[in-house]
Design an enzyme around this catalytic site. Sequence first.
Site, mmCIF file in Angstrom:
data_model
loop_
_atom_site.group_PDB
_atom_site.id
_atom_site.type_symbol
_atom_site.label_atom_id
_atom_site.label_comp_id
_atom_site.label_asym_id
_atom_site.label_seq_id
_atom_site.Cartn_x
_atom_site.Cartn_y
_atom_site.Cartn_z
ATOM 1 N N ASP A 40 36.647 34.704 23.295
ATOM 2 C CA ASP A 40 35.798 35.790 23.778
ATOM 3 C C ASP A 40 35.460 35.435 25.213
ATOM 4 O OD1 ASP A 40 34.635 38.301 22.939
ATOM 5 O OD2 ASP A 40 32.726 37.397 23.451
ATOM 6 N N PHE A 71 43.902 41.731 35.164
ATOM 7 C CA PHE A 71 43.403 42.795 34.296
ATOM 8 C C PHE A 71 41.876 42.825 34.409
ATOM 9 C CE2 PHE A 71 41.518 40.408 30.756
ATOM 10 C CZ PHE A 71 42.032 39.146 30.991
ATOM 11 N N GLY A 72 41.263 43.744 33.683
ATOM 12 C CA GLY A 72 39.797 43.812 33.618
ATOM 13 C C GLY A 72 39.141 43.868 34.987
ATOM 14 N N TYR A 73 38.194 42.976 35.203
ATOM 15 C CA TYR A 73 37.407 42.985 36.440
ATOM 16 C C TYR A 73 38.052 42.181 37.580
ATOM 17 C CZ TYR A 73 33.721 44.674 33.289
ATOM 18 O OH TYR A 73 32.993 45.399 32.380
ATOM 19 N N LYS A 132 45.894 32.107 39.633
ATOM 20 C CA LYS A 132 44.632 32.445 38.932
ATOM 21 C C LYS A 132 44.371 31.428 37.811
ATOM 22 C CE LYS A 132 42.446 35.719 35.788
ATOM 23 N NZ LYS A 132 42.540 36.907 34.942
#
Length: 210
Positions: A76, A159-161, A182
């Site tokens: 998570d 992806f995402g933020y 990354k």
Amino acid sequence: MKSRSSRKKIVLATSNPGKLREIRRCFKGLPLEFLSLRDIGGSGDVEEKGTTFLENAKLKSLAYSSLSEYATLAEDSGLEVDHLDGDPGVLSARYSDPGATEKKNIRKVLRQMKNVPWPGRRARFVCQLVLSHRGRVIKTCRGQVRGFIALEKKGDRGFGYDPIFFYRPFGKTFGELRPEIKNTVSHRGRALKKMRIFLLRHAGADDKRT
Ligand code: IMP
């Protein structure tokens, strides 16, 4: 060298393609066979009703580990913004509900951060990994990375933020970084590095990373 079928198997319990890509990349070369939820007939989402990343990762790991005989890795993760008292936090994926999408989530954060000067734009990504086997947690690993909420989106990788997470040491957003770069500094990359060491010890083989 062990043949593919005699290798220990681990279920990667996530259906998020961005996360899966990063996990597979970080575990490259490990003498293990990785299965997806689809491989074990897993379907449907586990309700993420925890209030922390650890609680949610445990919920997912334990629930999915009951579907097979294999060790099961769940994670998570999310974004915590200081100025928003830690939001979006565990709600990162659904921040702009109803009908949350990555684009809408980003737009919401940028709107909330409008006119906030640079020093107040501090944020961090957190990743919590939980490995379970037969209904028992066997290892947890956590990673985090600090950065700032950019003034606008930049980059279309990740992806995402990622496009609004500015990482000062590189002077770029995560959305501008190649995946292998990354991974060297990200919350997930850091947590996976610790898990990799644990898995290697328990797979009983040499590191075959290239
Ligand atoms: P969950 O862990 O599936 O509940 O969702 C985590 C959410 O946090 C993702 O859907 C993204 O919005 C965000 N997130 C987690 N890790 C990253 C990352 O590495 N980059 C960008 N966004 C992330």
